[in-house]
Design an enzyme around this catalytic site. Structure first.
Site, PDB file in Angstrom:
ATOM      1  N   TYR A   1     106.071  99.368   4.011  1.00 57.22           N
ATOM      2  CA  TYR A   1     105.259 100.469   3.495  1.00 57.22           C
ATOM      3  C   TYR A   1     105.166 100.362   1.980  1.00 57.22           C
ATOM      4  CZ  TYR A   1     105.692 102.457   8.111  1.00 57.22           C
ATOM      5  OH  TYR A   1     105.623 102.659   9.455  1.00 57.22           O
TER       6      TYR A   1
ATOM      7  N   ASN B   1      95.930 107.603  10.916  1.00 55.09           N
ATOM      8  CA  ASN B   1      95.268 106.463  11.553  1.00 55.09           C
ATOM      9  C   ASN B   1      93.918 106.852  12.143  1.00 55.09           C
ATOM     10  OD1 ASN B   1      94.764 104.010  12.458  1.00 55.09           O
ATOM     11  ND2 ASN B   1      96.606 103.763  13.640  1.00 55.09           N
TER      12      ASN B   1
ATOM     13  N   CYS C   1      98.399  99.004  12.390  1.00 55.86           N
ATOM     14  CA  CYS C   1      99.544  99.727  11.840  1.00 55.86           C
ATOM     15  C   CYS C   1     100.855  99.162  12.389  1.00 55.86           C
ATOM     16  CB  CYS C   1      99.426 101.207  12.168  1.00 55.86           C
ATOM     17  SG  CYS C   1      98.579 101.529  13.697  1.00 55.86           S
ATOM     18  N   HIS C   2     100.778  98.424  13.462  1.00 56.55           N
ATOM     19  CA  HIS C   2     102.024  97.879  14.026  1.00 56.55           C
ATOM     20  C   HIS C   2     102.572  96.763  13.148  1.00 56.55           C
ATOM     21  CE1 HIS C   2      98.857  95.251  15.695  1.00 56.55           C
ATOM     22  NE2 HIS C   2      99.764  94.320  15.507  1.00 56.55           N
TER      23      HIS C   2
ATOM     24  N   GLU D   1     102.482  88.327  18.356  1.00 56.27           N
ATOM     25  CA  GLU D   1     101.744  87.641  17.293  1.00 56.27           C
ATOM     26  C   GLU D   1     102.552  86.494  16.708  1.00 56.27           C
ATOM     27  OE1 GLU D   1     100.560  90.584  14.550  1.00 56.27           O
ATOM     28  OE2 GLU D   1      98.986  91.355  15.835  1.00 56.27           O
TER      29      GLU D   1
END
Length: 105
Positions: free
Chosen positions: A25, A48, A56-57, A85
């Site tokens: 963040y 969001n 956002c993940h 990912e």
DNA sequence: AGCGTGACCGTAT
DNA sequence: TATACGGCCACGC
């Protein structure tokens, strides 16, 4: 050209996070313009407005741990998305040294 | 126009 | 090492 709102800047930065990388963040806040917007970043992502376009993940805390309060479906779900990912997790926390997004300013 | 809220970060004990 | 508190900023009502 309109002045982008702080939220817009934050969203823009988050959307720029490459796949397989994560950002804290504070890092997003810094890239957005001010390192003190860390709370604002969390607030922005909490709203969001565009979850389909804002990964956002890929945003985690400085410890490389996903926020315990949120998780659009469970902390485990966010972790799983990152793993999908290519981001590896160690003992429930991502290896920031290896996967933290390094953006050349 | 002012108060409350928040998915944080850093420091202190 | 873990827990507690404060500080910072922007948005919503």
């Amino acid at each position: 050209m309109k002045n982008k709102s702080t939220f817009e800047k934050i969203y823009d930065v988050v959307k720029k996070i490459p796949k397989g990388k994560v950002a804290s963040y504070g890092q997003v806040a810094f890239l957005a313009g001010n390192s003190r917007w860390a709370r604002v970043v969390g607030y922005a992502l909490h709203r969001n407005p565009d979850p389909g376009n804002i990964p956002c993940h890929r945003v985690v805390t400085k410890d490389g741990r996903v926020s315990s309060a949120f998780a659009f479906g469970g902390e485990n779900e966010q972790i799983r998305l990152l793993e999908g990912e290519g981001v590896r997790f160690s003992d429930g926390h991502v290896i920031m040294e290896e996967y933290q997004w390094s953006c050349d300013i």
